[in-house]
Design a protein around this motif. Structure first.
Motif, PDB file in Angstrom:
ATOM      1  N   ARG A  43       0.851  -1.185   0.000  1.00  0.00           N
ATOM      2  CA  ARG A  43       0.000   0.000   0.000  1.00  0.00           C
ATOM      3  C   ARG A  43       0.895   1.246   0.000  1.00  0.00           C
ATOM      4  N   TYR A  44       0.398   2.318  -0.641  1.00  0.00           N
ATOM      5  CA  TYR A  44       1.290   3.466  -0.832  1.00  0.00           C
ATOM      6  C   TYR A  44       0.526   4.777  -0.867  1.00  0.00           C
ATOM      7  N   GLU A  45       1.284   5.851  -0.768  1.00  0.00           N
ATOM      8  CA  GLU A  45       0.762   7.213  -0.940  1.00  0.00           C
ATOM      9  C   GLU A  45       1.863   8.033  -1.616  1.00  0.00           C
ATOM     10  N   THR A  46       1.493   8.783  -2.664  1.00  0.00           N
ATOM     11  CA  THR A  46       2.451   9.682  -3.319  1.00  0.00           C
ATOM     12  C   THR A  46       2.201  11.102  -2.820  1.00  0.00           C
ATOM     13  N   ILE A  47       3.255  11.755  -2.341  1.00  0.00           N
ATOM     14  CA  ILE A  47       3.128  13.077  -1.718  1.00  0.00           C
ATOM     15  C   ILE A  47       4.109  14.030  -2.390  1.00  0.00           C
ATOM     16  N   ASP A  48       3.615  15.235  -2.746  1.00  0.00           N
ATOM     17  CA  ASP A  48       4.446  16.158  -3.520  1.00  0.00           C
ATOM     18  C   ASP A  48       4.969  17.349  -2.719  1.00  0.00           C
ATOM     19  N   ASN A  49       4.856  17.287  -1.372  1.00  0.00           N
ATOM     20  CA  ASN A  49       5.452  18.377  -0.579  1.00  0.00           C
ATOM     21  C   ASN A  49       5.872  17.864   0.796  1.00  0.00           C
ATOM     22  N   LYS A  50       6.878  18.525   1.347  1.00  0.00           N
ATOM     23  CA  LYS A  50       7.517  18.070   2.583  1.00  0.00           C
ATOM     24  C   LYS A  50       6.570  18.157   3.786  1.00  0.00           C
ATOM     25  N   GLU A  51       5.758  19.188   3.820  1.00  0.00           N
ATOM     26  CA  GLU A  51       4.859  19.376   4.964  1.00  0.00           C
ATOM     27  C   GLU A  51       3.879  18.203   5.096  1.00  0.00           C
ATOM     28  N   ASP A  52       3.241  17.838   3.986  1.00  0.00           N
ATOM     29  CA  ASP A  52       2.314  16.706   4.008  1.00  0.00           C
ATOM     30  C   ASP A  52       3.047  15.390   4.279  1.00  0.00           C
ATOM     31  N   ALA A  53       4.289  15.309   3.806  1.00  0.00           N
ATOM     32  CA  ALA A  53       5.091  14.098   4.036  1.00  0.00           C
ATOM     33  C   ALA A  53       5.347  13.902   5.528  1.00  0.00           C
ATOM     34  N   MET A  54       5.665  14.985   6.227  1.00  0.00           N
ATOM     35  CA  MET A  54       5.912  14.892   7.667  1.00  0.00           C
ATOM     36  C   MET A  54       4.636  14.505   8.429  1.00  0.00           C
ATOM     37  N   LYS A  55       3.501  15.036   7.994  1.00  0.00           N
ATOM     38  CA  LYS A  55       2.222  14.661   8.614  1.00  0.00           C
ATOM     39  C   LYS A  55       1.933  13.174   8.394  1.00  0.00           C
ATOM     40  N   TYR A  56       2.224  12.712   7.170  1.00  0.00           N
ATOM     41  CA  TYR A  56       1.987  11.296   6.842  1.00  0.00           C
ATOM     42  C   TYR A  56       2.875  10.395   7.700  1.00  0.00           C
ATOM     43  N   LEU A  57       4.132  10.806   7.892  1.00  0.00           N
ATOM     44  CA  LEU A  57       5.053  10.042   8.736  1.00  0.00           C
ATOM     45  C   LEU A  57       4.531   9.987  10.175  1.00  0.00           C
ATOM     46  N   ASP A  58       4.050  11.124  10.685  1.00  0.00           N
ATOM     47  CA  ASP A  58       3.487  11.151  12.040  1.00  0.00           C
ATOM     48  C   ASP A  58       2.306  10.187  12.166  1.00  0.00           C
ATOM     49  N   GLU A  59       1.520  10.102  11.100  1.00  0.00           N
ATOM     50  CA  GLU A  59       0.326   9.254  11.113  1.00  0.00           C
ATOM     51  C   GLU A  59       0.682   7.775  11.022  1.00  0.00           C
ATOM     52  N   LYS A  60       1.628   7.439  10.134  1.00  0.00           N
ATOM     53  CA  LYS A  60       1.926   6.024   9.855  1.00  0.00           C
ATOM     54  C   LYS A  60       3.039   5.452  10.731  1.00  0.00           C
TER      55      LYS A  60
END
Length: 411
Positions: A119-136
């Motif tokens: 399973r995956y998610e493609t993210i195009d900015n650092k801010e959303d990437a950090m939020k995704y890391l916090d979530e997962k």
């Protein structure tokens, strides 16, 4: 026939060596090649990204077949340029090469056609990437969307590694990054010769060793060694891989109009839920190509021609185990120095060269992964022992290698 190979690394040296064995081949040219290929092929000093010069050279030398080794020329459209000039080329077109050139493209295709993968998610900015890391949380796999010369994947086992990868990958403006769930299991590499809706899968697989150090420790590399066959991955698993991954992917590429002609590399992992795709490459794996082509008895020119005509062919393999150990420059895959003296190499068949350069009467290092030492044997243990005997014949203060290549396959 005259054949032209594009590339200068170990995979291309293996391709050159295999192609010159064909009774149908009169001369093999290589652009640019490396100095160790000079006994087997004619080196041509043209840049890999100079498509105009490459096409012109192929026409001047009546080249009947071009085999493109590395991914960058494929993604840049070299195959398209050659085909437009009426030159036969083995290597996918620019659109099809996105199977490797864009992680997001490949993941979207797998999702659309229900091909098993993480399973995956493609993210195009650092801010959303950090939020995704916090979530997962971690462990998590982080992949740069474009090409990164084997260094675009970070398997982050802790938050610090993940944050470092995010900072690194998003340093480039407009970067896209794919975040994947971490999969556990045994990894294996499968090569498939593909012509649009037709394919010939290799019925022997290889196992690559991506981490820099023994025990699968350290950073990911382009590959520190490989062996084949992989006896602890059963025929049942292989058949399931064909049925759930290989054939559906070939059908999916056909449905998407990719008109793929070349090698599709399937990096797979055997999970508790069955085989899943880790990644696709649009060319032979390196160092898997070295061990697989060494073991393959079938004429490579015949295989390419049969695939072009969409005819079946039973591949023939040597009844030997092959082990290949990479000798790399100290510091690789990070920063390293070139120019270290290497002694013990003199064009022997027991070695494939990625980055050695002639300096007068001596050899010096000229890249990260420098060479691969082969071993053959009736079983993997004897092949491994033979490989490390050949490793020890090479003397250099500038090289390092793993001492456990093949251990997973030895019971």
């Amino acid at each position: 026939m005259n054949v032209l190979v594009i590339g200068s690394g170990g995979r291309e040296h293996a391709l050159v060596r295999k192609l010159v064995q064909s009774p149908r081949v009169s001369e093999v040219f290589v652009i640019k090649g490396n100095d160790a290929m000079a006994r087997e092929a004619t080196l041509v000093d043209i840049a890999e990204d100079d498509h105009v010069q490459i096409v012109q050279f192929a026409q001047e030398k009546n080249v009947s077949l071009v085999v493109v080794g590395p991914e960058q020329p494929l993604i840049d459209g070299l195959s398209d340029a050659l085909k437009e000039a009426g030159i036969e080329v083995f290597g996918p077109n620019r659109q099809a090469a996105q199977m490797e050139g864009s992680k997001d493209f490949a993941k979207a295709l797998m999702k659309k056609y229900d091909i098993p993968t993480a399973r995956y998610e493609t993210i195009d900015n650092k801010e959303d990437a950090m939020k995704y890391l916090d979530e997962k949380g971690t462990p998590i796999v982080i992949k740069y969307d474009g090409l990164a010369a084997g260094k675009g994947v970070v398997v982050a086992m802790d938050r610090e590694m993940a944050v470092d990868a995010i900072n690194d990958f998003y340093a480039e403006e407009g970067a896209k990054v794919v975040f994947e769930e971490y999969l556990e299991g045994e990894e294996y590499s499968l090569m498939v010769i593909v012509n649009d809706d037709f394919c010939i899968p290799f019925d022997t697989i290889a196992q690559d060793h991506k981490r820099a150090f023994d025990g699968d420790e350290g950073p990911n590399t382009g590959g520190m060694g490989a062996y084949c066959p992989v006896s602890h991955i059963s025929d049942d698993v292989l058949n399931t891989t064909y049925e759930t991954i290989v054939y559906p992917t070939v059908r999916a590429m056909h449905e998407e109009g990719l008109n793929y002609f070349g090698v599709l590399y399937v990096g797979a992992i055997l999970t508790s839920e069955g085989p899943k795709v880790i990644e696709f490459n649009a060319r032979f794996g390196d160092p898997e190509a070295q061990v697989l082509l060494r073991r393959l008895e079938t004429d490579l020119v015949d295989l390419i021609e049969v695939a072009r005509n969409k005819k079946e062919l039973d591949l023939v393999w040597h009844n030997k185990s092959i082990c290949g150990v990479v000798l790399a420059s100290k510091g690789y895959p990070g920063s390293y120095e070139k120019g270290a003296l290497v002694e013990g190499y003199d064009f022997q068949d027991d070695y494939i060269v990625s980055a050695l350069k002639r300096d007068g009467d001596t050899w010096v290092t000229n890249g990260g992964r420098v060479m691969l030492a082969f071993g053959e044997g009736d079983d993997l243990l004897s092949a491994q022992q033979a490989a490390y005997e050949n490793v020890k014949k090479i003397k250099s203060d500038g090289l390092f290698y793993r001492t456990d290549i093949g251990n997973k396959g030895i019971k």
